[in-house]
Write a protein that holds these residues in place. Structure first.
Motif, short mmCIF file in Angstrom:
data_model
loop_
_atom_site.label_atom_id
_atom_site.label_comp_id
_atom_site.label_asym_id
_atom_site.label_seq_id
_atom_site.Cartn_x
_atom_site.Cartn_y
_atom_site.Cartn_z
N HIS A 269 0.84 -1.20 0.00
CA HIS A 269 0.00 0.00 0.00
C HIS A 269 0.88 1.25 0.00
O HIS A 269 1.47 1.59 1.02
N HIS B 242 -4.25 -1.24 5.70
CA HIS B 242 -3.80 -0.57 6.95
C HIS B 242 -4.69 -0.90 8.15
O HIS B 242 -5.26 -0.02 8.78
N ASP C 134 1.58 2.47 3.53
CA ASP C 134 0.71 3.66 3.48
C ASP C 134 1.54 4.94 3.58
O ASP C 134 1.12 5.92 4.18
N MET D 202 -1.76 3.19 -4.81
CA MET D 202 -3.12 3.66 -4.55
C MET D 202 -3.55 4.66 -5.62
O MET D 202 -2.73 5.43 -6.14
N HIS E 1 1.52 5.49 -1.64
CA HIS E 1 1.07 6.67 -2.38
C HIS E 1 2.30 7.39 -2.91
O HIS E 1 2.77 8.34 -2.29
ZN LIG Z 1 -3.42 5.01 1.92
#
Ligand SMILES: [Zn+2]
Length: 366
Positions: free
Chosen positions: A23, A192, A266, A49, A25
């Protein structure tokens, strides 16, 4: 995992297959140029993502974004793309998705996290036949893709707004079982995971069709850290960092050696003015030290052994349906200090990274 020890038995060095980030970004443009090399240094591949501005809602835009990431990482990182589930996403965009480099569809509850304005208006459309979201998920199951869930509800069944600490527990209890039942053939990844309720659900229901990613911040931080001496904007994420008993439940799940649990950073950088603002954006950069941080966390939990290799490098790829990396990465016990901020060419503003100014005790061997 290959381990070398000092004579006093302390681990000096570890070698494992290059990890997978479930995950991330990496953002776009200037930010991507900052983050790309950080990802490539630590990870062989990762799930990207789709909540960019504008969101990724077509195969064509996904493949353009994929090319940008490949370019920014010098082709040393394989980006596995996702599409943003909206109330108007065309199921036909999922035709032969894997040949387009697309591995899943991401669900965002509308308005509950960064760039989620395009998200699905009502979670019930995930399990209600006839809705667009339902049709997308049916197609996704046919294509063998994964539904990635931002597992949060904003409101209860009486339309009362939920407390932010209760958003994930509510989704896990009320919405997730309905999604599972409505789409029995669909692979689902809860992103997450952050609560004891979520960890308990995974222990009971995790398997080939249901898994979860765990972030470094939910594994190592709790609400005391977020409010120590005052609110700490660089520890603000969605989902929110929970009280200590939830962190402990997430830690127990992470080191339990379950094939349905894997690493997902994340990492989500924001310019400093969006963090020190009236409304602090959720998300912080962790790609600059994430792997080193997970190694430290597993060592602190007494689990820096083959369990870590499976968590970091094996379980995620297997769930998403591709082989783990055949390349390896080596980390050595060596102190280094995290930068206080990043400001590279083209960036208008500083990025304050996770654990800025702190000392890390594991280093990637170049
Ligand atoms: Zn995220």
């Amino acid at each position: 995992m290959e381990v070398k020890r000092y004579t006093n038995n302390t681990i000096a060095e570890i070698e494992l297959p290059r990890p997978f980030d479930g995950h991330g970004h990496p953002r776009r443009d200037e930010l991507l140029r900052l983050v790309g090399p950080m990802m490539a240094k630590r990870f062989a591949s990762g799930i990207v993502m789709p909540n960019t501005k504008p969101p990724i809602t077509s195969r064509l835009v996904a493949s353009e974004y994929r090319d940008d990431i490949l370019h920014s990482t010098d082709h040393r990182f394989s980006p596995l793309m996702t599409l943003y589930l909206t109330d108007t996403l065309d199921p036909a965009e999922l035709n032969e998705m894997r040949t387009w480099g697309i591995y899943g569809v991401k669900y965002y509850p509308k308005g509950l996290t960064t760039n989620s304005d395009s998200g699905v208006f009502s979670p019930s459309s995930l399990w209600t036949p006839g809705t667009n979201a339902f049709n997308v998920l049916r197609k996704l199951a046919e294509e063998g893709g994964v539904l990635l869930l931002h597992a949060a509800d904003g409101f209860d069944k009486n339309n009362n707004e939920l407390d932010p600490y209760d958003q994930e527990p509510h989704f896990i209890r009320e919405s997730l079982p309905r999604v599972k039942d409505a789409h029995p053939d669909l692979k689902i990844s809860v992103e997450h995971l952050s609560t004891a309720v979520g960890a308990e659900f995974m222990f009971k229901n995790g398997g080939y069709k249901l898994g979860c990613s765990i972030t470094l911040h939910h594994l190592t931080k709790d609400r005391r850290d977020v409010f120590r001496g005052g609110f700490r904007p660089h520890l603000m994420w969605w989902p929110i960092i929970q009280p200590a008993e939830h962190k402990e439940a997430i830690q127990a799940l992470a080191i339990a050696d379950k094939r349905f649990v894997w690493l997902g950073t994340d990492s989500a950088p924001h310019p400093v003015s969006s963090k020190r603002a009236d409304c602090c954006m959720g998300g912080v950069l962790t790609h600059h030290m994430a792997l080193e941080g997970y190694v430290e966390a597993f060592e602190d939990l007494g689990a820096l052994d083959d369990r870590f290799e499976r968590f970091a490098s094996i379980n995620g790829p297997k769930f998403f349906g591709f082989p783990p990396s055949i390349k390896t990465i080596t980390l050595v016990r060596e102190d280094w200090t995290v930068k206080n901020s990043y400001l590279t060419e083209g960036l208008q503003e500083e990025i304050i990274p996770f654990r800025y100014g702190e000392t890390m005790r594991w280093k990637i061997q170049d």
